[in-house]
Design a protein around this motif. Structure first.
Motif, PDB file in Angstrom:
ATOM      1  N   GLU A 146       0.847  -1.194   0.000  1.00 33.11           N
ATOM      2  CA  GLU A 146       0.000   0.000   0.000  1.00 33.11           C
ATOM      3  C   GLU A 146       0.881   1.243   0.000  1.00 33.11           C
ATOM      4  OE1 GLU A 146      -2.836   0.008   3.133  1.00 33.11           O
ATOM      5  OE2 GLU A 146      -3.749  -1.902   2.560  1.00 33.11           O
ATOM      6  N   ASN A 147       0.724   2.054  -1.055  1.00 37.05           N
ATOM      7  CA  ASN A 147       1.519   3.277  -1.198  1.00 37.05           C
ATOM      8  C   ASN A 147       3.008   2.995  -1.059  1.00 37.05           C
ATOM      9  OD1 ASN A 147      -0.824   4.944  -1.464  1.00 37.05           O
ATOM     10  ND2 ASN A 147      -1.083   4.869   0.762  1.00 37.05           N
ATOM     11  N   GLY A 148       3.430   1.870  -1.618  1.00 40.43           N
ATOM     12  CA  GLY A 148       4.842   1.535  -1.634  1.00 40.43           C
ATOM     13  C   GLY A 148       5.385   0.958  -0.351  1.00 40.43           C
ATOM     14  N   VAL A 149       4.502   0.641   0.602  1.00 38.95           N
ATOM     15  CA  VAL A 149       4.953   0.140   1.902  1.00 38.95           C
ATOM     16  C   VAL A 149       4.169  -1.124   2.245  1.00 38.95           C
ATOM     17  CG1 VAL A 149       5.149   0.629   4.377  1.00 38.95           C
ATOM     18  CG2 VAL A 149       5.576   2.444   2.703  1.00 38.95           C
ATOM     19  N   LEU A 150       4.859  -2.087   2.863  1.00 40.84           N
ATOM     20  CA  LEU A 150       4.221  -3.325   3.300  1.00 40.84           C
ATOM     21  C   LEU A 150       4.495  -3.531   4.785  1.00 40.84           C
ATOM     22  CD1 LEU A 150       3.309  -6.420   1.754  1.00 40.84           C
ATOM     23  CD2 LEU A 150       5.149  -6.852   3.370  1.00 40.84           C
ATOM     24  N   SER A 151       3.456  -3.874   5.526  1.00 40.18           N
ATOM     25  CA  SER A 151       3.622  -4.202   6.942  1.00 40.18           C
ATOM     26  C   SER A 151       4.101  -5.639   7.074  1.00 40.18           C
ATOM     27  CB  SER A 151       2.301  -4.018   7.692  1.00 40.18           C
ATOM     28  OG  SER A 151       2.399  -4.559   8.998  1.00 40.18           O
ATOM     29  N   THR A 152       5.132  -5.854   7.880  1.00 40.71           N
ATOM     30  CA  THR A 152       5.637  -7.211   8.073  1.00 40.71           C
ATOM     31  C   THR A 152       4.655  -8.078   8.860  1.00 40.71           C
ATOM     32  OG1 THR A 152       6.862  -6.595  10.076  1.00 40.71           O
ATOM     33  CG2 THR A 152       8.022  -6.418   7.965  1.00 40.71           C
ATOM     34  N   ALA A 153       3.607  -7.473   9.403  1.00 49.14           N
ATOM     35  CA  ALA A 153       2.574  -8.262  10.088  1.00 49.14           C
ATOM     36  C   ALA A 153       1.872  -9.211   9.122  1.00 49.14           C
ATOM     37  CB  ALA A 153       1.559  -7.346  10.757  1.00 49.14           C
ATOM     38  N   GLY A 154       1.937  -8.918   7.824  1.00 48.15           N
ATOM     39  CA  GLY A 154       1.298  -9.760   6.824  1.00 48.15           C
ATOM     40  C   GLY A 154       2.201 -10.842   6.258  1.00 48.15           C
ATOM     41  N   VAL A 155       3.427 -10.947   6.759  1.00 44.75           N
ATOM     42  CA  VAL A 155       4.367 -11.960   6.272  1.00 44.75           C
ATOM     43  C   VAL A 155       4.028 -13.328   6.871  1.00 44.75           C
ATOM     44  CG1 VAL A 155       6.794 -12.680   6.295  1.00 44.75           C
ATOM     45  CG2 VAL A 155       6.203 -10.284   5.883  1.00 44.75           C
ATOM     46  N   GLU A 156       4.134 -14.384   6.059  1.00 44.71           N
ATOM     47  CA  GLU A 156       3.918 -15.752   6.522  1.00 44.71           C
ATOM     48  C   GLU A 156       5.193 -16.575   6.330  1.00 44.71           C
ATOM     49  OE1 GLU A 156      -0.249 -17.423   6.042  1.00 44.71           O
ATOM     50  OE2 GLU A 156      -0.046 -16.233   4.201  1.00 44.71           O
ATOM     51  N   ALA A 157       5.362 -17.599   7.178  1.00 41.60           N
ATOM     52  CA  ALA A 157       6.554 -18.442   7.135  1.00 41.60           C
ATOM     53  C   ALA A 157       6.187 -19.861   6.713  1.00 41.60           C
ATOM     54  CB  ALA A 157       7.221 -18.462   8.513  1.00 41.60           C
ATOM     55  N   PHE A 158       7.018 -20.453   5.826  1.00 38.42           N
ATOM     56  CA  PHE A 158       6.760 -21.804   5.326  1.00 38.42           C
ATOM     57  C   PHE A 158       8.054 -22.614   5.351  1.00 38.42           C
ATOM     58  CE2 PHE A 158       3.432 -19.217   3.533  1.00 38.42           C
ATOM     59  CZ  PHE A 158       2.308 -20.018   3.640  1.00 38.42           C
ATOM     60  N   LEU A 159       7.947 -23.820   5.899  1.00 40.82           N
ATOM     61  CA  LEU A 159       9.077 -24.737   5.914  1.00 40.82           C
ATOM     62  C   LEU A 159       9.100 -25.550   4.624  1.00 40.82           C
ATOM     63  CD1 LEU A 159      11.426 -26.123   7.411  1.00 40.82           C
ATOM     64  CD2 LEU A 159       9.743 -27.713   8.369  1.00 40.82           C
ATOM     65  N   VAL A 160      10.232 -25.500   3.914  1.00 50.25           N
ATOM     66  CA  VAL A 160      10.435 -26.279   2.695  1.00 50.25           C
ATOM     67  C   VAL A 160      11.462 -27.365   3.005  1.00 50.25           C
ATOM     68  CG1 VAL A 160      11.056 -26.216   0.257  1.00 50.25           C
ATOM     69  CG2 VAL A 160      10.053 -24.188   1.336  1.00 50.25           C
ATOM     70  N   PRO A 161      11.112 -28.645   2.876  1.00 44.09           N
ATOM     71  CA  PRO A 161      12.067 -29.697   3.205  1.00 44.09           C
ATOM     72  C   PRO A 161      13.129 -29.868   2.126  1.00 44.09           C
ATOM     73  CG  PRO A 161      10.062 -30.672   2.359  1.00 44.09           C
ATOM     74  CD  PRO A 161       9.810 -29.191   2.451  1.00 44.09           C
ATOM     75  N   ALA A 162      14.267 -30.377   2.535  1.00 49.08           N
ATOM     76  CA  ALA A 162      15.341 -30.679   1.592  1.00 49.08           C
ATOM     77  C   ALA A 162      14.824 -31.573   0.473  1.00 49.08           C
ATOM     78  CB  ALA A 162      16.485 -31.364   2.327  1.00 49.08           C
ATOM     79  N   GLY A 163      15.204 -31.231  -0.768  1.00 49.20           N
ATOM     80  CA  GLY A 163      14.840 -32.056  -1.908  1.00 49.20           C
ATOM     81  C   GLY A 163      13.535 -31.719  -2.578  1.00 49.20           C
ATOM     82  N   ALA A 164      12.806 -30.728  -2.066  1.00 54.80           N
ATOM     83  CA  ALA A 164      11.571 -30.283  -2.721  1.00 54.80           C
ATOM     84  C   ALA A 164      11.906 -29.211  -3.763  1.00 54.80           C
ATOM     85  CB  ALA A 164      10.588 -29.741  -1.707  1.00 54.80           C
ATOM     86  N   ALA A 165      11.127 -29.160  -4.823  1.00 56.46           N
ATOM     87  CA  ALA A 165      11.264 -28.102  -5.832  1.00 56.46           C
ATOM     88  C   ALA A 165      10.037 -27.208  -5.733  1.00 56.46           C
ATOM     89  CB  ALA A 165      11.373 -28.697  -7.233  1.00 56.46           C
ATOM     90  N   VAL A 166      10.258 -25.927  -5.493  1.00 57.75           N
ATOM     91  CA  VAL A 166       9.171 -25.004  -5.201  1.00 57.75           C
ATOM     92  C   VAL A 166       9.181 -23.835  -6.177  1.00 57.75           C
ATOM     93  CG1 VAL A 166       8.214 -23.423  -3.480  1.00 57.75           C
ATOM     94  CG2 VAL A 166       9.198 -25.598  -2.749  1.00 57.75           C
ATOM     95  N   GLU A 167       8.043 -23.588  -6.808  1.00 57.72           N
ATOM     96  CA  GLU A 167       7.870 -22.377  -7.614  1.00 57.72           C
ATOM     97  C   GLU A 167       7.302 -21.275  -6.733  1.00 57.72           C
ATOM     98  OE1 GLU A 167       5.223 -20.479 -11.296  1.00 57.72           O
ATOM     99  OE2 GLU A 167       4.844 -22.532 -10.636  1.00 57.72           O
ATOM    100  N   LEU A 168       7.908 -20.088  -6.805  1.00 58.89           N
ATOM    101  CA  LEU A 168       7.353 -18.882  -6.189  1.00 58.89           C
ATOM    102  C   LEU A 168       6.842 -17.988  -7.308  1.00 58.89           C
ATOM    103  CD1 LEU A 168      10.144 -18.069  -3.548  1.00 58.89           C
ATOM    104  CD2 LEU A 168       8.015 -19.343  -3.201  1.00 58.89           C
ATOM    105  N   TYR A 169       5.562 -17.652  -7.257  1.00 63.56           N
ATOM    106  CA  TYR A 169       4.966 -16.845  -8.322  1.00 63.56           C
ATOM    107  C   TYR A 169       5.581 -15.445  -8.375  1.00 63.56           C
ATOM    108  CZ  TYR A 169       1.302 -20.456  -8.141  1.00 63.56           C
ATOM    109  OH  TYR A 169       0.615 -21.642  -8.140  1.00 63.56           O
ATOM    110  N   ALA A 170       5.419 -14.801  -9.517  1.00 59.50           N
ATOM    111  CA  ALA A 170       5.953 -13.455  -9.703  1.00 59.50           C
ATOM    112  C   ALA A 170       5.331 -12.456  -8.732  1.00 59.50           C
ATOM    113  CB  ALA A 170       5.720 -12.997 -11.142  1.00 59.50           C
TER     114      ALA A 170
END
Length: 216
Positions: free
Chosen positions: A109-133
């Motif tokens: 919003e207006n060039g600023v993001l609150s870190t309160a909206g950040v989420e954390a995800f555990l990716v295990p070794a050997g997984a292939a993960v796409e992160l969208y644009a």
């Protein structure tokens, strides 16, 4: 904040797990790349990784024939510090468990993001993960406390390399930190001290302080 599984439905807004790729030779090559004992190192393109079969498979199939690069981000990290985005998907393939801190670009919003909206995800070794644009992300964090990581990263060729000099015309242009890399820095981050656009407000999240309530 709880660290969620990358296999949980909550991850669907950020990306997907890629199936059908033989990752063995890549993971073996990745384990031979440098891993600093303090901080992280990022190499956009590594010939050893780019000689593996999965590199060709991703370039020809997943990226539709676009010129591709594959490098790595290795080391130790526990802080958010920044979030970035590209005009393309990014593929992460970790040789060690990692935690990704993610947020939707649409939450800006207006060039600023609150870190309160950040989420954390555990990716295990050997997984292939796409992160969208549209997924804000940055350097991986240790999946296991103080264990460090090695992660192969595939992106369109030239991404994260030196940007061209140009006259900024839009507000977004101020966030362009490298080629195909728009960066939002936390005011407490080293990047902010280097002149990066300060676009994060709130806590500079530390993964070691998060609840680990997930199994991958």
């Amino acid at each position: 904040m709880t660290i969620q599984s990358v296999f949980s439905p909550a991850f669907a807004r950020y990306g997907q797990i890629l199936e059908g790729y033989d990752l063995q030779s890549l993971l073996e090559a990745l384990k031979a790349t440098e891993k600093p004992m303090n901080g992280t190192v990022y190499v956009p393109s590594d010939p050893l990784l780019e000689r593996t079969g999965v590199f060709s498979a991703l370039q020809d199939g997943f990226y539709g024939g676009m010129p591709l690069q594959m490098g790595y981000c290795n080391g130790f990290n526990a802080k958010l510090n920044c979030l970035e985005y590209h005009r393309s998907s990014e593929v992460n393939i970790p040789a060690d468990d990692v935690v990704l801190l993610l947020a939707p670009l649409q939450a800006l919003e207006n060039g600023v993001l609150s870190t309160a909206g950040v989420e954390a995800f555990l990716v295990p070794a050997g997984a292939a993960v796409e992160l969208y644009a549209t997924t804000l992300h940055y350097a991986p964090c240790d999946g296991r406390p103080d264990a460090g990581f090695r992660v192969a990263i595939a992106l369109p060729k030239g991404t994260n390399t030196q940007k061209r000099d140009f006259a900024a015309k839009t507000a977004e242009d101020r966030r362009l930190w490298a080629q195909n890399k728009w960066l939002l820095a936390h005011p407490d981050s080293p990047e902010a001290g280097q002149g990066a656009y300060v676009g994060l407000c709130g806590d500079n999240i530390t993964v070691s302080g998060l609840r680990r309530n997930t199994i991958c």
